[in-house]
Design a protein around this motif. Structure first.
Motif, short mmCIF file in Angstrom:
data_model
loop_
_atom_site.label_atom_id
_atom_site.label_comp_id
_atom_site.label_asym_id
_atom_site.label_seq_id
_atom_site.Cartn_x
_atom_site.Cartn_y
_atom_site.Cartn_z
N UNK A 152 -28.24 -4.98 54.58
CA UNK A 152 -29.08 -5.57 52.33
C UNK A 152 -27.65 -5.53 51.81
N UNK A 153 -27.78 -6.08 51.51
CA UNK A 153 -25.86 -6.64 50.90
C UNK A 153 -26.09 -5.47 49.73
N UNK A 154 -24.57 -5.32 49.59
CA UNK A 154 -23.90 -4.28 48.16
C UNK A 154 -23.81 -5.62 47.48
N UNK A 155 -24.55 -4.83 46.18
CA UNK A 155 -24.65 -5.40 45.02
C UNK A 155 -22.90 -5.39 44.47
N UNK A 156 -23.42 -7.11 44.02
CA UNK A 156 -20.76 -6.65 43.14
C UNK A 156 -20.21 -6.83 44.23
N UNK A 157 -20.37 -6.27 45.91
CA UNK A 157 -19.54 -6.39 46.79
C UNK A 157 -18.74 -8.15 47.30
N UNK A 158 -17.81 -8.18 47.34
CA UNK A 158 -17.12 -9.67 47.46
C UNK A 158 -17.14 -10.17 49.32
N UNK A 159 -17.39 -11.40 48.92
CA UNK A 159 -17.81 -10.82 50.47
C UNK A 159 -16.86 -11.68 51.37
N UNK A 160 -15.38 -11.55 50.45
CA UNK A 160 -14.00 -11.93 50.97
C UNK A 160 -13.34 -10.55 50.96
N UNK A 161 -12.57 -10.08 51.36
CA UNK A 161 -11.55 -9.08 50.76
C UNK A 161 -10.17 -8.63 51.77
N UNK A 162 -9.49 -9.14 50.57
CA UNK A 162 -7.93 -9.08 51.43
C UNK A 162 -7.34 -8.04 50.27
N UNK A 163 -6.22 -7.24 51.04
CA UNK A 163 -5.77 -5.94 51.35
C UNK A 163 -4.43 -6.33 51.43
N UNK A 164 -2.81 -6.00 51.08
CA UNK A 164 -1.76 -5.88 50.87
C UNK A 164 -0.82 -3.84 50.69
N UNK A 165 -0.39 -3.78 51.25
CA UNK A 165 -0.38 -2.73 51.80
C UNK A 165 1.64 -2.47 51.70
N UNK A 166 2.49 -1.37 51.33
CA UNK A 166 3.96 -1.37 51.21
C UNK A 166 4.10 -0.01 51.31
N UNK A 167 4.54 0.64 52.53
CA UNK A 167 5.54 2.23 51.49
C UNK A 167 6.89 1.87 52.74
N UNK A 168 7.33 2.74 52.15
CA UNK A 168 8.51 3.81 52.47
C UNK A 168 9.21 4.66 52.43
N UNK A 169 9.57 4.87 53.23
CA UNK A 169 10.12 6.49 53.49
C UNK A 169 12.09 7.21 53.51
#
Length: 127
Positions: free
Chosen positions: A3-20
């Motif tokens: 079943x489709x998830x209500x309110x779910x975006x059919x396209x998902x995009x993510x960005x991430x950055x970390x530094x130590x």
């Protein structure tokens, strides 16, 4: 069929950055009193290690950075003092309706990163 998830975006995009970054306290104290480093080097287990499927895809665990030469186990990771990682990822349903209806998705990603020492920032080389 899932079943489709209500309110779910059919396209998902993510960005991430970390530094130590790590530095020994005695090295910081030497910076104040003598205007330079010179404290004892960080122990191997206090240094940063980079690479592996959960940190930087495409590299073995601790596969980034300087390696030991000669001695007992040549090629072991020596770690570094400054680390950064960035990632971008995209997930979308496949354009084939039968596959998309069954939850099969297209995934794409890109990773970048580096591991270096304080001397590398000033052109001195070596971690």
């Amino acid at each position: 069929m899932p079943a489709p998830i209500d309110g779910a975006d059919p396209i998902a995009f993510g960005l991430g950055f970390s530094a130590s970054a790590v530095r020994s306290f005695s090295d910081l104290r030497n910076l104040e009193t003598r205007g330079g480093g010179g404290g004892p080097p960080l122990r191997i287990f206090d240094r940063l290690h980079e690479g592996g499927p959960a940190r930087l895809r495409g590299f073995e665990t601790s596969g980034i950075g300087p390696r030991a030469l000669g001695g007992g186990r040549s090629g072991d990771s020596m770690g570094g003092e400054i680390s950064w990682r960035a990632e971008a990822k995209l997930s979308a349903p496949l354009p084939v309706p039968r596959l998309a209806e069954n939850g099969v998705r297209l995934h794409a990603f890109a990773n970048a990163g580096n591991l270096l020492g304080w001397g590398d920032l000033h052109g001195g080389g070596g971690a």
